[in-house]
Design a protein around this motif. Structure first.
Motif, PDB file in Angstrom:
ATOM      1  N   SER A   4       0.824  -1.203   0.000  1.00  0.00           N
ATOM      2  CA  SER A   4       0.000   0.000   0.000  1.00  0.00           C
ATOM      3  C   SER A   4       0.858   1.254   0.000  1.00  0.00           C
ATOM      4  O   SER A   4       0.591   2.215  -0.745  1.00  0.00           O
ATOM      5  CB  SER A   4      -0.923  -0.012   1.217  1.00  0.00           C
ATOM      6  N   ASN A  11       0.976   4.068  -3.107  1.00  0.00           N
ATOM      7  CA  ASN A  11       0.664   5.481  -2.863  1.00  0.00           C
ATOM      8  C   ASN A  11       1.830   6.380  -3.245  1.00  0.00           C
ATOM      9  O   ASN A  11       1.643   7.457  -3.843  1.00  0.00           O
ATOM     10  CB  ASN A  11       0.290   5.699  -1.401  1.00  0.00           C
ATOM     11  N   SER A  43      -8.100  15.191  -1.419  1.00  0.00           N
ATOM     12  CA  SER A  43      -7.563  13.856  -1.741  1.00  0.00           C
ATOM     13  C   SER A  43      -6.090  13.768  -1.383  1.00  0.00           C
ATOM     14  O   SER A  43      -5.621  12.736  -0.884  1.00  0.00           O
ATOM     15  CB  SER A  43      -7.771  13.558  -3.226  1.00  0.00           C
ATOM     16  N   ARG A  44      -5.365  14.864  -1.680  1.00  0.00           N
ATOM     17  CA  ARG A  44      -3.939  14.843  -1.338  1.00  0.00           C
ATOM     18  C   ARG A  44      -3.746  14.739   0.166  1.00  0.00           C
ATOM     19  O   ARG A  44      -2.881  14.007   0.646  1.00  0.00           O
ATOM     20  CB  ARG A  44      -3.255  16.096  -1.881  1.00  0.00           C
ATOM     21  N   LEU A  46      -4.484  11.258   1.200  1.00  0.00           N
ATOM     22  CA  LEU A  46      -3.407  10.348   0.778  1.00  0.00           C
ATOM     23  C   LEU A  46      -2.183  10.498   1.682  1.00  0.00           C
ATOM     24  O   LEU A  46      -1.568   9.508   2.082  1.00  0.00           O
ATOM     25  CB  LEU A  46      -3.045  10.636  -0.676  1.00  0.00           C
ATOM     26  N   ASP A  97      -2.845   8.873   4.916  1.00  0.00           N
ATOM     27  CA  ASP A  97      -2.703   7.416   4.795  1.00  0.00           C
ATOM     28  C   ASP A  97      -1.242   7.009   4.821  1.00  0.00           C
ATOM     29  O   ASP A  97      -0.865   6.014   5.449  1.00  0.00           O
ATOM     30  CB  ASP A  97      -3.370   6.926   3.505  1.00  0.00           C
ATOM     31  N   LEU A  98      -0.412   7.786   4.114  1.00  0.00           N
ATOM     32  CA  LEU A  98       1.029   7.470   4.102  1.00  0.00           C
ATOM     33  C   LEU A  98       1.605   7.572   5.516  1.00  0.00           C
ATOM     34  O   LEU A  98       2.390   6.720   5.952  1.00  0.00           O
ATOM     35  CB  LEU A  98       1.771   8.422   3.159  1.00  0.00           C
ATOM     36  N   GLN A 146       0.468   4.591   7.520  1.00  0.00           N
ATOM     37  CA  GLN A 146       1.156   3.367   7.128  1.00  0.00           C
ATOM     38  C   GLN A 146       2.596   3.347   7.644  1.00  0.00           C
ATOM     39  O   GLN A 146       3.101   2.310   8.086  1.00  0.00           O
ATOM     40  CB  GLN A 146       1.124   3.239   5.610  1.00  0.00           C
TER      41      GLN A 146
END
Length: 456
Positions: free
Chosen positions: A236, A240, A261-262, A265, A268-269, A272
């Motif tokens: 993932s 990304n 969205s950025r 994202l 999310d990074l 993770q």
């Protein structure tokens, strides 16, 4: 062992030879003296009948006893052809003069080593002598030497045979250990043979090999599970990042992705990366096993629980923890125990509803410190209870939630290292109840004292 056996036999033969030689010499001397007395009495009887000057003295036959007659005037008579005897001693002269009845002398200082017996007879005395004969002792010594050499050689051979037979299992054990070291094959058990200490040594080495096999198997499983668990977040994360790089190279990053969205994202990074960091830390903790530089000390478990609750709240501010703790003293490693309590609280906070706090209770129950952490979440399914403490195990309902599946496994390892046990049940609020029992400091001290007493 061969040298020891040969040396022991040689010393035994030497001591036996010395004792036997002394006994033989004493027996021969007594026999010779008895013979001298008997011959002297026979000669004295003849001398008293015929007179000292006229008693018949047969010619010397060439060997055997020597005789001499001491006359009243101090002169002597000896058989024809007889070797000369030592001069009449002063003590023997007094026997001839009537000062005493008899005298046994040993002339060890002269060349032949005569043994002379003097017996009063009439107005003088008679003497019978024997030349000391060491040939029986010499022959006996030669025989003992030959027997000793035979015994030493035989003892060395027997000792070597016994040693090689007795140490054959050790040789095979050494060869097997070298083979295991060279091939790294821990599955090859060493045959159980021999007896006594050898058998116990082989069993101990087999137990050690079994422990090493279990350790290697656990390491392999840990590596395989870690690779599997790392695959999903890494994939993932890679996708990304590749998306961001591709859009940036095209210059369409701002147009292709909206600001929202950025942001999502990038969040999310970050999540993770944090998940990977947590997983790496937990993997390191599990890989170390029970190896730790932290020393065991006497501590109040209530302080550890309060510190863990504060740490959990600082990491996730929306976790509410309700504490009900009493002071319970245990012997343990503070950081390891705090990590275990923190994992329990994190696990409960993940499932507890926002309006329901995680309840943490600590109390003393007999010889145990009982820690309970419960939540008001959905609870743990009955099918998942047996595996809840397994590494990387996650229930089907838990696979979409964050986490590595290692937290409770770390809890169980820390609890077992402190001599306790961990269990899971259903909370009265319908959620999961995780219970940890640890021996109190008093119970640990009593157990250690009992083990020391049993060892003594």
């Amino acid at each position: 062992m061969t040298v020891i056996a040969a040396t022991a036999i040689a010393v035994s033969v030497f001591v036996a030879f010395q004792v036997a030689s002394e006994l033989l010499d004493w027996e021969l001397r007594n026999t010779a003296e008895d013979q001298l007395r008997a011959d002297s009495h026979f000669l004295a009887m003849n001398a008293e009948r015929a007179g000292l000057a006229q008693v018949h003295l047969p010619p010397y036959p060439g060997s055997g006893r020597l005789v001499r007659v001491i006359l009243p005037d101090g002169s002597t008579r000896t058989p024809v052809g007889q070797p000369a005897l030592p001069p009449v001693s002063e003590h023997a002269g007094r026997v001839a003069q009537g000062a005493s009845a008899d005298l046994m002398e040993s002339k060890d200082s002269d060349e032949d080593g005569h043994r002379i017996y003097t017996l009063r007879a009439g107005d003088g005395a008679v003497q019978v002598a024997l030349v000391a004969d060491d040939s029986p002792i010499n022959r006996f010594g030669l025989g003992m030497l030959l027997i000793g050499l035979f015994c030493v050689v035989g003892g060395a051979v027997v000792g070597r045979t016994v040693a090689r037979t007795g140490l054959a299992p050790v040789d095979r054990l050494t060869a097997a250990a070298v083979r295991v070291a060279n091939t790294q094959d821990l599955d090859a058990d060493i045959p159980d043979e021999g007896g006594g200490e050898i058998r116990r040594l082989i069993q101990a080495i087999n137990d050690m090999l079994a422990a090493l096999r279990d350790s290697r198997r656990a390491q392999r499983l840990l590596a395989e599970d870690a690779a599997h668990e790392l695959k999903t977040p890494l994939t993932s994360l890679r996708l990304n990042i590749e998306l961001l790089v591709r859009l940036d190279r095209r210059g369409t990053l701002e147009t292709a992705l909206s600001a929202e969205s950025r942001t999502r994202l990038l969040n999310d990074l970050g999540a993770q990366v944090a998940e990977l960091s947590t997983l790496a830390a937990e993997l390191t903790d599990l890989a170390r096993g029970d190896v730790s530089d932290e020393t065991t000390e006497l501590l109040d478990l209530a302080d550890v629980v309060v510190a863990a609750a504060a740490q959990a709240h600082s990491r996730v501010p929306n976790i509410e923890v309700a504490l009900d703790v009493t002071s319970v003293w245990v012997s343990g490693r503070p950081a390891a125990l705090q990590r275990a309590v923190l994992n329990l609280i994190d696990n409960a906070g993940k499932w507890s509803p926002a309006d329901q706090p995680v309840q943490v209770r600590l109390r003393a129950e007999g010889a145990s410190a009982v820690l309970e952490v419960d939540d008001a979440g959905p609870g743990i399914a009955a099918a998942d209870v047996p595996r809840v403490f397994d590494r990387f195990y996650r229930a089907d309902s838990d696979r979409a939630s964050p986490g590595s599946g290692l937290g409770l496994s770390i809890v169980q390892r820390v609890v077992h290292a402190h001599g306790g046990r961990a269990a899971v049940a259903r909370s009265a609020r319908g959620g999961a109840l995780l219970r940890v029992d640890l021996p109190t400091a008093a119970a640990t001290a009593r157990r250690a004292t009992g083990e020391d007493t049993a060892a003594c």
